[in-house]
Design an enzyme around this catalytic site. Structure first.
Site, PDB file in Angstrom:
ATOM      1  N   ARG A  50      75.448  24.876   5.675  1.00  0.00           N
ATOM      2  CA  ARG A  50      74.148  24.217   5.587  1.00  0.00           C
ATOM      3  C   ARG A  50      74.464  22.761   5.310  1.00  0.00           C
ATOM      4  NH1 ARG A  50      70.454  28.053   1.664  1.00  0.00           N
ATOM      5  NH2 ARG A  50      70.978  30.013   2.664  1.00  0.00           N
ATOM      6  N   ASP A  52      72.619  18.876   4.159  1.00  0.00           N
ATOM      7  CA  ASP A  52      71.419  18.168   3.712  1.00  0.00           C
ATOM      8  C   ASP A  52      70.983  17.121   4.727  1.00  0.00           C
ATOM      9  OD1 ASP A  52      70.976  19.343   1.198  1.00  0.00           O
ATOM     10  OD2 ASP A  52      72.637  18.190   0.337  1.00  0.00           O
ATOM     11  N   TYR A 111      85.285  19.539   4.705  1.00  0.00           N
ATOM     12  CA  TYR A 111      84.400  18.381   4.733  1.00  0.00           C
ATOM     13  C   TYR A 111      85.214  17.096   4.633  1.00  0.00           C
ATOM     14  CZ  TYR A 111      80.090  21.091   3.948  1.00  0.00           C
ATOM     15  OH  TYR A 111      79.035  21.939   4.075  1.00  0.00           O
ATOM     16  N   ARG A 202      79.353  15.968  -2.572  1.00  0.00           N
ATOM     17  CA  ARG A 202      78.783  14.659  -2.905  1.00  0.00           C
ATOM     18  C   ARG A 202      78.870  14.363  -4.404  1.00  0.00           C
ATOM     19  NH1 ARG A 202      73.020  15.029  -0.394  1.00  0.00           N
ATOM     20  NH2 ARG A 202      72.762  13.180  -1.689  1.00  0.00           N
TER      21      ARG A 202
END
Lengths: 254, 254
Positions: A50, A52, A111, A202
């Site tokens: 998923r 953002d 990531y 993050r």
């Protein structure tokens, strides 16, 4: 019925994230609309990750079950044609077995977070990296990051709306490197784990940035982790520096 | 009066090129408007290069003469603040002597052209590279390119509206390389010369692309050059793959 796995790139800027929502355009909605135009079928796209609003993907992996008889190449070409002008591009498409699942078969996610250290606003990498008007000490960030690698309770680095049952995750890699980017020097932060909590990458990057600029001592990363308290978080890095890079599957599957 | 040299990056997508025009926004206009807000002076920005609509710059160099007493740092910061939301970022600013000229003192210009060979439309590098749905043979392109290096009449590779008096130019470098880009494999074409004719880089790249996909034999580059005729041109590459990379000046100047 055939199960297809699609690997695609997207620019997260115009989307309210990957997953379909009541309000605002999402990547899933754009993909499902393109798939409907190709197949005439109301399909549900299931994805390995998923993301953002504003977060990008280099190679998101999703799957979909289609009745219509199509080759992977034909499906990919047709979906790409119907996706325009959305900034989404399908780079790979293949048939997978019916027990293969983009999310549940996934063994790991990678990531990348990009930081551009400069005073001038970004022009060519606008919305593609986090512009920080200070020189960050990448070596100090790399040392501090190692405290987060391994199996930990990541409550400090977890969004308050995170839906995961368990805040304990195993972080396999968190590496900080200085790179010579096409548009100038950048700091790249590589994160890899079986799965992540909501906002985990993050949140980790936000705290490492504070270490890099000298606001936090390196050891404070450990203090923050051990606090198991969102209040101990330094800051959340903005979404537009984050990229979903790769979904890892057992060899020979997908 | 003080002469300042500014080095800045821009995304050419929203502009009708660098140079001020009657119609449409240009980089020069945006820069001069920001300079006016900082100084209150109606200034004329003079630049090392000209770029077409859609062409980008990593480090364009321009100069401007200012009456107001300002440090280079203060000027750079204020111009950047007033440039928002234009995709232009000033990365360097310094005081130069009054006989230094961004265009006439410039000894060489470097350009980069980016090609992404893939079938899917570009998402993350949209408007930042030329998407070509074929695998190009970079080695053949590199061999063919060498026929263009040196002093030649480049009439074939020159726009019909080019204003240069002489079509003879010396091309110092034209190198084609395959690179691993952040968002996938790319072909980069590096061009360097004291100066270029209008559309010269894009025209050379367009013909090299035809060689790379096998439409042109390598030797046809020489035939096209020797024809000294725009009709012998294969094609012009689109502007959005082109970057002004660097302006070269005598050592110690700028």
């Amino acid at each position: 019925m055939t199960r297809f796995a699609l690997t695609y790139e997207f620019d997260g800027t115009p989307f309210q994230g990957l997953q379909r929502q009541k309000h605002g355009p999402t990547v899933q909605q754009a993909m499902e609309e393109a798939l409907f135009k190709v197949t005439g079928e109301e399909l549900t796209l299931l994805s390995s990750g998923r993301t953002d609003a504003g977060v990008h993907a280099m190679a998101m992996v999703s799957h979909v079950d289609i009745e219509k008889d199509l080759t992977p190449f034909r499906l990919m070409e047709a979906v790409n044609a119907h996706l325009r002008p959305n900034p989404i591009g399908v780079n790979h498409c293949e048939i997978v077995s019916e027990d293969w699942h983009s999310r549940f078969s996934c063994l790991g996610r990678r990531y990348l977070y990009r930081i551009a250290c400069r005073r001038a606003p970004l022009a060519l990498a606008k919305k593609r990296a986090w512009q920080v008007p200070a020189n960050l000490d990448a070596d100090a960030m790399q040392r501090a990051a190692q405290a987060l690698v391994g199996r930990h309770d990541f409550t400090t680095f977890r969004s308050t709306i995170c839906q995961a049952k368990d805040p304990v995750k195993t972080l396999d890699r968190l590496d900080v490197e200085q790179v010579d980017g096409l548009f100038g020097p950048e700091i790249h932060i590589h994160a890899e784990a079986r799965s992540f909590l909501h906002h985990q990458v993050r949140s980790m990057v936000g705290c490492l940035k504070l270490v890099g600029q000298g606001t936090w001592e390196e050891a404070r990363i450990t203090t923050a982790l051990e606090a198991r308290d969102r209040q101990a978080l330094g800051m959340n890095a903005p979404p537009h520096g984050l990229y979903f890079v790769e979904a890892l599957y057992p060899e020979g599957q997908k």
